[in-house]
Scaffold this active site. Structure first.
Site, mmCIF file in Angstrom:
data_model
loop_
_atom_site.group_PDB
_atom_site.id
_atom_site.type_symbol
_atom_site.label_atom_id
_atom_site.label_comp_id
_atom_site.label_asym_id
_atom_site.label_seq_id
_atom_site.Cartn_x
_atom_site.Cartn_y
_atom_site.Cartn_z
ATOM 1 N N GLU A 483 0.797 -1.218 0.000
ATOM 2 C CA GLU A 483 0.000 0.000 0.000
ATOM 3 C C GLU A 483 0.839 1.282 0.000
ATOM 4 O O GLU A 483 0.308 2.364 0.276
ATOM 5 C CB GLU A 483 -0.991 0.006 1.181
ATOM 6 C CG GLU A 483 -1.952 -1.162 1.118
ATOM 7 C CD GLU A 483 -2.904 -1.234 2.292
ATOM 8 O OE1 GLU A 483 -3.983 -1.818 2.122
ATOM 9 O OE2 GLU A 483 -2.572 -0.718 3.377
ATOM 10 N N GLU A 549 -6.600 -6.873 -1.961
ATOM 11 C CA GLU A 549 -6.981 -7.267 -0.605
ATOM 12 C C GLU A 549 -8.477 -7.074 -0.434
ATOM 13 O O GLU A 549 -8.951 -5.942 -0.365
ATOM 14 C CB GLU A 549 -6.258 -6.429 0.459
ATOM 15 C CG GLU A 549 -4.772 -6.603 0.513
ATOM 16 C CD GLU A 549 -4.121 -5.788 1.614
ATOM 17 O OE1 GLU A 549 -2.882 -5.750 1.663
ATOM 18 O OE2 GLU A 549 -4.855 -5.182 2.442
#
Length: 878
Positions: A483, A549
């Site tokens: 991320e 995710e």
């Protein structure tokens, strides 16, 4: 619980005691280590490493392992995975680093014959170390960084009598981080090049020693004058291939580093043999020179290709690469590799990357992986079991999350074996490395954005990890971080230097939810959500086109929960309003994620066992629905999806298909069903039946058979019709809305959706339970109990065939959990692998299930069966 933990500990210790041998003379130093805290040690390394110095009252040490593992194995601390025990262990942030700074010693016998070189090799120490051998300092430069392999030529340091002592002082990370409840605690754990989760995350409590120790393997290796290392095998597979066919040639490009240990030049030959041919090149090495040598390209005729799971065989080749001087092998390396090529392209329709293997596009069905064990108790057997579970879920990819580590070669060997592609993150996270404002963090975003403190160490560690892992067929993609991208200089080193030089055949993603991977047309973070969702959402609401995710719940059944929940805490978790916590402290401590009102349609749980049983119904539907919903929009909305997450390295109560003790729950089998390669499914939004074909072949003459059952077991054939579907595609077949309205309005209904081939063998067998018109499962709540006939027989040294038969005159025998248990203790035998589980048997129907347990021939075992409306029964084996 204690018996299960002790079994697992013995299992891991047995695995760690196995010596590893390869083509050259090499063995592992993994037994008879001893340790002592630095605070109780007066002597220095020069004295401690003398073989005749007496080590009085030193503690047996676990190597590979951590300080905490050693303390646990010596019963100095309680099991931190049980209850609130972790709070009883001192945290390094409070004690100071010295508390977990330990000396480790190992006596071993070794000498060097004339012309031999002896090497001491460490595959990982956390975090820094001083190494001594026989009274001499081995590392003359700092030894720091969790992920760096280190090797030392110890030939001149060996004692002539062969009696040697190694002493290693291991220091914890320079910055251990405050475990204040934030993601990675206060974030400062990321100042080092190491694991970030050890200061705590939303799925784990802090690891008290921050995994300090000689955590990975230690080897002694012998060579002659030239040391061959870091072999590299690249396979090029042009064109579009199909499994099982005669193949056009593939190209092998082989190279290796050669290190001349002598003060004079050396001439020799670097060579290997394959398919009866010898490929070689002459080499001249200057005095003390190390250089990389490339062999001529080799055209491999009719190669046996490696394919991801579900698409073809996982063929692997063995290649013995050796350097020969004057007709003697100076050194050699045995490499196992697969012939395959990974390709990527931009899908302009979905606006996301599309992955292909050997020219065939693969719809990615993946799982996010944290780490096998939070205390780094790794073993080949545990890796094999966990990756086998992922294969059994019909997944084709695993992503290694960026707050963990470059996974071990044994992990990749299991992925090579079972056909799981891998995305390997480098070690960054948006949480610790500054993507977001976070009041739990000690330092501001600008400061955290430049973590780690030593960029050169990160770059060196990344290059070494690439060299260690690049030969594995399963390794498909590198990713800069979780991320977040690494800082600019590290990112540039990865993209422009390390990967082009050491591994130029794989796709590099700059970070896990990058627009380069999946265009963010929605805003927000580009991944998630992470909690329970209405199943209709997966089908009807478009999300990011390659979601890295997205996840849900994962509580195990009552047997699983009792392994780590003390009896007083075996309760129904009650959510505290306005928080993510529940009333019971142990459930909260183990990071329970709430099910919301998802169980209410089945009736409010009466106790923990009832709660856990109903949780399995939700688990199954959540993960089947997730994968079916994404698959229903294959190549239209999506090119792939990766579930957050599929396993836990600790006894957490969220996001897992099996628990820490390797006991599967219904998540695994719901996902297995929804991920079938060729699959017929029910769309709950449009009430359509669809077929998805993930294979490379056209599917002809598939018989779709739809059957409805009411709560009394009466059946109604909806249709039976032949179908055809193109490769790698999805088709809508028909609407059954009026049947659902007619048959299920009052009590709900069961729906059997099956595909049969021309031999009338099942290709897909999917069983739904649908609510009544009010959205509740009123019929399930009032089902009559039924008896299920069961027979079991051993069909091999490790396998059992179980046959379940339901009587014609009774209702469906619904949602049966099958377990293999110890006949004497009644405890589950783990890990056991099932061809299916949580199965339902229709009236007059039969199901055959295969159970596999590696220690079956040495075990007195029985089978236990219990269903929603089927009383528990145990079954002897024939």
């Amino acid at each position: 619980m204690r018996r299960n933990f002790l079994y697992l500990a013995c299992f891991l210790c047995l695995c760690l005691s196995i010596q590893v041998l390869s083509a050259q003379e090499r063995y592992e130093l993994n037994t008879d280590w001893f340790c002592n805290p630095i605070s109780d040690t007066k002597e220095n390394g020069i004295t401690l490493s003398q073989p005749d110095f007496k080590l009085k009252r030193w503690m047996p040490a676990t190597v590979p392992g951590t300080v905490l593992t050693t303390l646990l194995n010596n019963e100095k601390v309680p099991d931190p995975f049980y209850g609130m025990n972790n709070n009883k262990i001192k945290d390094i942030y409070e004690t100071g680093r010295e508390y977990y700074t330990y000396w480790f010693t190992k006596d071993f016998e070794e000498t060097a014959a004339p012309g031999e070189q002896v090497w001491l090799k460490f595959r990982g120490i956390n975090y820094s170390a001083d190494v001594y051998l026989n009274g001499k300092k081995v590392n003359q430069t700092p030894f720091k960084g969790m992920y760096l392999r280190r090797e030392f030529n110890i030939t001149s340091l060996l004692n002539k009598n062969g009696k040697n002592r190694l002493a290693v002082l291991v220091h914890p990370a320079d910055e251990v981080g405050n475990p204040n409840g934030g993601q990675g605690g206060d974030g400062t754990i990321a100042k080092g090049v190491a694991l970030q989760y050890t200061a705590g995350w939303d799925w784990i409590q802090p690891i008290r020693d921050r995994n300090t120790g000689i955590w990975d393997k230690v080897f002694i290796e012998k060579t002659k004058s030239v040391n061959l290392k870091n072999p590299h095998i690249v396979t090029l597979v042009p064109g579009k291939r199909l499994p099982g066919e005669s193949q056009e040639p593939a190209t092998l490009q082989v190279s290796a580093e050669l290190q001349n240990t002598q003060n004079t030049p050396i001439n020799g030959t670097l060579q290997y043999q394959l398919n009866g041919k010898t490929i070689k090149t002459l080499v001249t090495l200057s005095a003390k020179e190390t250089k990389e040598i490339a062999l001529p390209d080799f055209s491999l005729e009719n190669p046996k290709l490696w394919w991801p799971s579900g698409y073809g065989a996982q063929n692997l080749y063995d290649l013995n690469l050796e350097f020969v001087v004057a007709d003697q092998v100076s050194d050699s390396e045995q490499v196992k590799f697969g012939v395959r090529e990974i390709q990527t392209s931009w899908n302009a329709h979905t606006r996301s990357k599309e992955i292909a293997v050997n020219g065939q596009k693969i719809f990615i069905k993946g799982g996010n992986w944290i780490i096998s064990d939070a205390m780094l108790r790794f073993s080949e057997e545990r890796y094999d079991a966990e990756i086998r579970f992922h294969r059994d879920m019909n997944l084709n990819l695993i992503r290694i999350w960026g707050g963990a580590l470059p996974e071990r070669p044994e992990f990749y060997e299991a992925c090579d074996k079972y056909g799981l592609l891998v995305i390997q993150d480098f070690w960054m996270s948006g949480d610790c490395n500054g993507r977001w404002v976070d009041p739990m963090k000690k330092e501001d975003q600008w400061t955290r954005r430049q973590y780690p403190d030593d960029h050169n160490l990160f770059i060196e560690s990344a290059a070494d990890a690439v060299k260690m892992l690049r030969n594995h067929a399963s390794l498909a993609i590198w990713c800069g971080g979780n991320e977040i991208t690494p800082p600019a200089d590290i990112l540039s080193a990865l993209k422009d230097s390390i990967l082009p030089k050491y591994d130029n055949t794989r796709w590099f993603i700059d970070y896990s939810n990058s627009d380069e991977m999946s265009y963010n047309f929605k805003g927000g973070n580009g991944d998630g959500p992470y909690g329970i969702q209405n199943i209709n959402t997966f089908w009807g609401e478009r999300t990011w086109p390659f979601n890295s995710e997205v996840g849900s719940v994962g509580t195990g059944d009552a047997v699983s929960l009792k392994r780590f929940l003390p009896e007083d805490h075996q309760v129904i978790p009650q959510e505290l309003e306005g928080t993510e916590k529940v009333e019971d402290e142990v459930w909260s401590y183990h990071k329970y994620i709430d099910y919301g009102d998802a169980m209410e349609p089945y009736g409010s749980p009466k106790d923990m066992e009832d709660f856990a049983t109903k949780a399995q119904l939700v688990n199954y539907n959540q993960y089947r629905g997730l994968m079916e919903g994404f698959s229903s929009h294959m190549w239209d909305w999506y090119t792939g999806v990766i579930i957050w997450k599929t396993q836990n390295p600790w006894t957490a109560l969220r996001g897992q298909m099996y628990d820490y003790y390797l006991d599967p729950n219904a998540c695994l089998y719901g996902l297995r069903s929804g991920s079938e390669p060729v699959h017929a499914m029910y769309d709950p939004v449009e009430q359509n039946i669809m077929i998805v074909n993930n294979s490379f072949e056209q599917q002809h003459d598939l018989m779709l058979r739809l059957t409805a059952y009411d709560m009394e077991g009466n059946s109604k054939m909806i249709t039976q019709v032949f179908n055809y579907i193109e490769p790698s595609s999805v088709r809508q077949i028909m609407s059954i809305a009026h049947y659902i309205e007619e048959l299920g309005a009052e009590e709900g209904m069961f729906l059997s959706v099956q595909l049969l081939d021309v031999d009338q063998e099942l290709v897909s067998d999917n069983f739904y339970w649908l609510p009544d018109a009010n959205g509740t499962y009123s019929g399930l709540q009032n089902m009559d109990n039924v008896q299920l006939s069961a027979k079991a027989k051993k069909i091999s040294a490790t396998e059992i065939e179980l046959t379940l038969t339901a009587a014609e005159e009774f209702p469906v025998a619904f949602f049966n959990r099958i377990s293999l248990i110890d006949a004497k203790t009644g405890e589950r035998l783990l890990p056991t692998f099932f061809s299916d589980n949580y199965v339902s048997v229709t009236p007059g129907g039969e199901k055959k299930i295969t159970l596999s347990y590696d220690q079956l021939k040495n075990t007195d075992a029985k089978i236990e069966i219990e269903g929603w409306n089927v009383p528990k029964q145990t079954l002897d084996l024939n």
